[in-house]
Design a protein around this motif. Structure first.
Motif, mmCIF file in Angstrom:
data_model
loop_
_atom_site.group_PDB
_atom_site.id
_atom_site.type_symbol
_atom_site.label_atom_id
_atom_site.label_comp_id
_atom_site.label_asym_id
_atom_site.label_seq_id
_atom_site.Cartn_x
_atom_site.Cartn_y
_atom_site.Cartn_z
ATOM 1 N N SER A 168 49.444 14.845 24.833
ATOM 2 C CA SER A 168 48.097 14.525 24.349
ATOM 3 C C SER A 168 47.316 13.793 25.441
ATOM 4 C CB SER A 168 48.160 13.655 23.089
ATOM 5 O OG SER A 168 48.777 12.413 23.367
ATOM 6 N N HIS A 169 46.014 14.046 25.482
ATOM 7 C CA HIS A 169 45.152 13.423 26.487
ATOM 8 C C HIS A 169 44.768 12.022 26.046
ATOM 9 C CE1 HIS A 169 44.513 16.981 29.019
ATOM 10 N NE2 HIS A 169 44.550 17.684 27.896
ATOM 11 N N HIS A 170 44.672 11.131 27.021
ATOM 12 C CA HIS A 170 44.316 9.753 26.703
ATOM 13 C C HIS A 170 42.801 9.547 26.692
ATOM 14 C CE1 HIS A 170 48.507 8.515 26.873
ATOM 15 N NE2 HIS A 170 48.625 9.145 28.037
ATOM 16 N N ASP A 171 42.076 10.333 27.476
ATOM 17 C CA ASP A 171 40.625 10.170 27.564
ATOM 18 C C ASP A 171 39.946 11.156 26.619
ATOM 19 O OD1 ASP A 171 38.158 9.335 28.287
ATOM 20 O OD2 ASP A 171 38.151 10.267 30.268
ATOM 21 N N ILE A 172 40.112 10.948 25.328
ATOM 22 C CA ILE A 172 39.588 11.877 24.336
ATOM 23 C C ILE A 172 38.064 11.865 24.321
ATOM 24 C CG2 ILE A 172 39.490 12.375 21.856
ATOM 25 C CD1 ILE A 172 42.326 11.335 21.623
ATOM 26 N N ALA A 173 37.481 10.696 24.498
ATOM 27 C CA ALA A 173 36.022 10.594 24.405
ATOM 28 C C ALA A 173 35.328 11.481 25.430
ATOM 29 C CB ALA A 173 35.591 9.144 24.592
ATOM 30 N N SER A 174 35.842 11.511 26.668
ATOM 31 C CA SER A 174 35.208 12.340 27.688
ATOM 32 C C SER A 174 35.345 13.812 27.353
ATOM 33 C CB SER A 174 35.833 12.056 29.058
ATOM 34 O OG SER A 174 37.208 12.407 29.056
ATOM 35 N N ILE A 176 35.449 15.133 24.314
ATOM 36 C CA ILE A 176 34.587 15.480 23.197
ATOM 37 C C ILE A 176 33.213 15.933 23.689
ATOM 38 C CG2 ILE A 176 33.349 14.512 21.211
ATOM 39 C CD1 ILE A 176 35.784 12.796 20.655
ATOM 40 N N CYS A 177 32.737 15.353 24.782
ATOM 41 C CA CYS A 177 31.409 15.669 25.299
ATOM 42 C C CYS A 177 31.445 16.554 26.541
ATOM 43 C CB CYS A 177 30.652 14.382 25.616
ATOM 44 S SG CYS A 177 30.089 13.527 24.141
ATOM 45 N N ASP A 178 32.592 17.147 26.844
ATOM 46 C CA ASP A 178 32.710 18.017 28.016
ATOM 47 C C ASP A 178 32.687 19.467 27.554
ATOM 48 O OD1 ASP A 178 33.254 19.381 30.297
ATOM 49 O OD2 ASP A 178 35.235 18.510 30.645
ATOM 50 N N PRO A 179 31.603 20.232 27.857
ATOM 51 C CA PRO A 179 31.502 21.620 27.398
ATOM 52 C C PRO A 179 32.595 22.519 27.946
ATOM 53 C CG PRO A 179 29.367 20.814 28.162
ATOM 54 C CD PRO A 179 30.386 19.806 28.574
ATOM 55 N N PHE A 296 31.963 11.608 12.262
ATOM 56 C CA PHE A 296 32.603 12.165 13.457
ATOM 57 C C PHE A 296 32.026 13.533 13.795
ATOM 58 C CE2 PHE A 296 35.851 15.107 15.049
ATOM 59 C CZ PHE A 296 36.164 14.513 16.263
ATOM 60 N N GLU A 297 31.889 14.399 12.788
ATOM 61 C CA GLU A 297 31.365 15.748 13.034
ATOM 62 C C GLU A 297 29.919 15.676 13.533
ATOM 63 O OE1 GLU A 297 32.927 18.502 13.088
ATOM 64 O OE2 GLU A 297 34.835 17.771 12.292
ATOM 65 N N THR A 298 29.138 14.731 13.008
ATOM 66 C CA THR A 298 27.757 14.575 13.451
ATOM 67 C C THR A 298 27.699 14.130 14.914
ATOM 68 O OG1 THR A 298 27.051 13.981 11.211
ATOM 69 C CG2 THR A 298 25.584 13.368 13.025
ATOM 70 N N ILE A 299 28.537 13.164 15.270
ATOM 71 C CA ILE A 299 28.567 12.682 16.653
ATOM 72 C C ILE A 299 28.989 13.799 17.603
ATOM 73 C CG2 ILE A 299 29.746 11.109 18.248
ATOM 74 C CD1 ILE A 299 29.929 9.118 15.887
ATOM 75 N N LYS A 300 29.995 14.562 17.228
ATOM 76 C CA LYS A 300 30.473 15.642 18.091
ATOM 77 C C LYS A 300 29.393 16.703 18.279
ATOM 78 C CE LYS A 300 33.697 18.616 16.788
ATOM 79 N NZ LYS A 300 35.000 19.220 16.462
ATOM 80 N N ALA A 301 28.690 17.041 17.190
ATOM 81 C CA ALA A 301 27.631 18.054 17.279
ATOM 82 C C ALA A 301 26.491 17.570 18.177
ATOM 83 C CB ALA A 301 27.101 18.383 15.890
ATOM 84 N N LEU A 302 26.096 16.285 18.035
ATOM 85 C CA LEU A 302 25.042 15.735 18.881
ATOM 86 C C LEU A 302 25.461 15.733 20.345
ATOM 87 C CD1 LEU A 302 23.868 12.685 16.705
ATOM 88 C CD2 LEU A 302 22.544 14.760 17.219
ATOM 89 N N CYS A 303 26.697 15.336 20.566
ATOM 90 C CA CYS A 303 27.196 15.258 21.934
ATOM 91 C C CYS A 303 27.212 16.625 22.597
ATOM 92 C CB CYS A 303 28.601 14.661 21.913
ATOM 93 S SG CYS A 303 29.194 14.134 23.528
ATOM 94 N N MET A 304 27.710 17.634 21.892
ATOM 95 C CA MET A 304 27.816 18.977 22.461
ATOM 96 C C MET A 304 26.458 19.638 22.626
ATOM 97 S SD MET A 304 30.870 19.040 23.188
ATOM 98 C CE MET A 304 30.656 20.628 23.975
ATOM 99 N N ALA A 312 29.136 3.127 21.468
ATOM 100 C CA ALA A 312 29.804 2.743 20.215
ATOM 101 C C ALA A 312 30.167 3.970 19.391
ATOM 102 C CB ALA A 312 28.904 1.812 19.408
ATOM 103 N N ASP A 313 29.240 4.941 19.339
ATOM 104 C CA ASP A 313 29.521 6.164 18.589
ATOM 105 C C ASP A 313 30.625 6.979 19.265
ATOM 106 O OD1 ASP A 313 27.778 5.673 16.544
ATOM 107 O OD2 ASP A 313 26.139 6.874 17.354
ATOM 108 N N LEU A 314 30.608 7.007 20.611
ATOM 109 C CA LEU A 314 31.674 7.716 21.326
ATOM 110 C C LEU A 314 33.031 7.076 21.052
ATOM 111 C CD1 LEU A 314 30.426 8.735 24.892
ATOM 112 C CD2 LEU A 314 31.272 10.210 23.058
ATOM 113 N N GLU A 315 33.049 5.752 21.036
ATOM 114 C CA GLU A 315 34.293 5.038 20.761
ATOM 115 C C GLU A 315 34.770 5.333 19.336
ATOM 116 O OE1 GLU A 315 36.073 0.460 20.771
ATOM 117 O OE2 GLU A 315 33.992 0.853 21.364
ATOM 118 N N PHE A 316 33.818 5.373 18.403
ATOM 119 C CA PHE A 316 34.173 5.700 17.018
ATOM 120 C C PHE A 316 34.763 7.117 16.939
ATOM 121 C CE2 PHE A 316 33.068 7.822 13.049
ATOM 122 C CZ PHE A 316 33.571 6.949 12.091
ATOM 123 N N ALA A 317 34.102 8.088 17.597
ATOM 124 C CA ALA A 317 34.579 9.472 17.556
ATOM 125 C C ALA A 317 35.951 9.599 18.189
ATOM 126 C CB ALA A 317 33.580 10.384 18.281
#
Length: 478
Positions: A168-174, A176-179, A296-304, A312-317
């Protein structure tokens, strides 16, 4: 069919090894497919309907393949083995493709194809055991299948648990926003490896059984019947299996009718467990609410979409994604544990069934499984959650072996394939009912709470245990 001879341990082992591959695939379905649906954006109330592939393909494919295989003999291959290989090829290709699903609809479609492959192989495998073994070895043969049921699902689930820890990857937040990341689909990359391993296991173990296990050739009389069947016009031949299934249901032994009512509650409950154990863990152990998932789904959709997302939202996601992965990993550990217990006790049930009777062993297992599910939601420790899995493992070993031994003694040899298919219909019809009814039930009656879903499953197992007391195992013919 010619006289059957007692087989050695290794002959029965080789004959059943392919069940390992089939059940590895089913293990991934039980544990990983529904979380994958969730990773792809499915709400847990949608999970029953998204699993419609299993019961529908089982209802259609298995009895038809069983009826066709009863009237098949391919020189150099046999009666049942051609269907093993066709099913293995379809299942292996589907398993390899599954983790690449980028959309929910694609994953659901692959599940339909995967279930077609598994169901094509499953029923002829059940019939092969009954074809090859004399009556005094039937319980042993079917419990050997239970051993491989446990082994396949155990390795599948432990692979999920271990691969999450190893890869499993440790840097999940990056991610989530990497296309360009695999996380765009929401499916963690470490899940891929379990499906690749399953593809190899499905093909490899079934091929081993095909090579190592000769089928009993038909007698001259049976060959003549098969030849006459080949001369029947295509349309009549195509409808014959359906008509035979209808006729066999009309002639069904009373024991099977009673068992079908038990199966209604038993398999309805099991399908609930497989669908809702990970959502339950997300709620009961990791504290994720339905609102957290929506956020979470809202944050991911906005990010993508390229929108700016606060740290803070990235940390939550990232936290929700990590906890969801842990819930899937914990499910793998728990399901692997109960299937490990299944491996250990599967063959030990043979002398117990001989001493106390198949019925008592079966009834007891249903109550034990019900107890296990009723206590699960109240355990807050990840290690202590493994204790109910011991009871569930004993129940699963019995469910996957003893009923087949019971019904094998009341069905005629010449209709063994079609009746084994009908027994599978008794499994998939409750699953079908569950897929179309349980979404509204959990949404409207169970407060949209997966914890209540697992409690509902435990209660259903208790009802199945009470109904199983009515089984008359002294019935010997139809």
């Amino acid at each position: 069919m010619t006289n059957k001879f007692k087989l050695s341990f290794w002959q029965i082992w080789n004959m059943n090894l392919g069940f390992f591959g089939i059940q590895f695939s089913f293990g991934l379905q039980q544990t990983a497919v529904n979380p994958i649906f969730s990773f792809l954006g499915a709400d847990h109330a949608q999970l029953p309907l998204l699993n419609l592939a299993g019961p529908v393909t089982g209802l259609i494919i298995q009895p038809i393949i069983g009826a066709i295989s009863d009237k098949t003999w391919v020189p150099g291959w046999g009666r049942r083995k051609p269907f093993f290989m066709i099913g293995a090829i379809i299942a292996s290709l589907s398993l390899f493709a599954f983790p690449y699903s980028s959309e929910l609809w694609f994953a659901v479609g692959l599940l339909w194809i995967l279930d077609v492959g598994n169901n094509t192989a499953m029923e002829p495998y059940r019939a092969l055991v009954a074809d090859k073994l004399p009556e005094e070895q039937l319980t042993y043969g079917f419990q050997m299948q239970s051993l491989f049921v446990g082994a396949g699902i155990t390795i599948a689930n432990f692979s999920i648990f271990l691969f999450q820890d190893w890869f499993s990857h440790h840097d999940i937040a990056s991610e989530i926003c990497d296309p360009t990341s695999a996380m765009v689909s929401g499916i963690p990359t470490w899940v891929y490896y379990s499906f690749f391993l399953g593809a190899v296991a499905s093909m490899g173990t079934i091929l081993w059984s095909v090579i190592k296990t000769p089928e009993i050739p038909p007698s001259e009389k049976e060959l003549e019947i098969l030849k006459r069947n080949n001369d029947i016009p295509f349309l009549k031949k195509a409808t014959a299996p359906i008509l035979e299934i209808i006729g066999a249901i009309a002639d069904m032994p009373k024991l099977l009718k009673t068992l079908s009512v038990v199966y209604l509650f038993q398999w309805y409950a099991l399908f609930i467990y497989w669908q809702f154990i990970t959502p339950m863990l997300r709620t009961s152990i990791y504290g994720i609410s339905n609102n957290d998932i929506l956020k979470f789904e809202t944050i991911k959709a906005l990010c993508m979409s390229g929108s700016v997302v606060s740290p803070a939202d990235l940390e939550f996601a990232e936290g929700i994604q990590r906890l969801s992965e842990q819930a899937l990993s914990q499910t793998g550990l728990m399901n692997g544990t109960y299937n490990l217990v299944t491996m250990i006790v599967a063959l030990a049930l043979v002398p117990l069934a001989a001493k106390f009777g198949n019925k008592l062993v079966y009834v007891s297992s249903l109550f034990l499984t019900g107890i296990a599910m009723l206590v699960l939601p109240f355990i807050q420790d990840e290690i202590l959650l493994l204790l109910p899995m011991i009871l569930l493992g004993i129940g699963w070993a019995t469910i996957m072996g003893v009923p087949y031994s019971i019904v094998s003694k009341v069905i005629p040899n010449e209709r063994r394939g079609v009746y084994m298919g009908i027994v599978n219909m008794m499994i998939v019809v409750p699953m079908f009912i569950q897929t179309v009814t349980f979404g509204p039930i959990i949404h409207n009656l169970l407060n949209d709470n997966p914890v209540n879903a697992i409690l509902f499953a435990g209660g259903s197992f208790m009802v199945a245990g009470v109904l199983a007391i009515r089984l008359n195992t002294s019935e010997s013919n139809i």
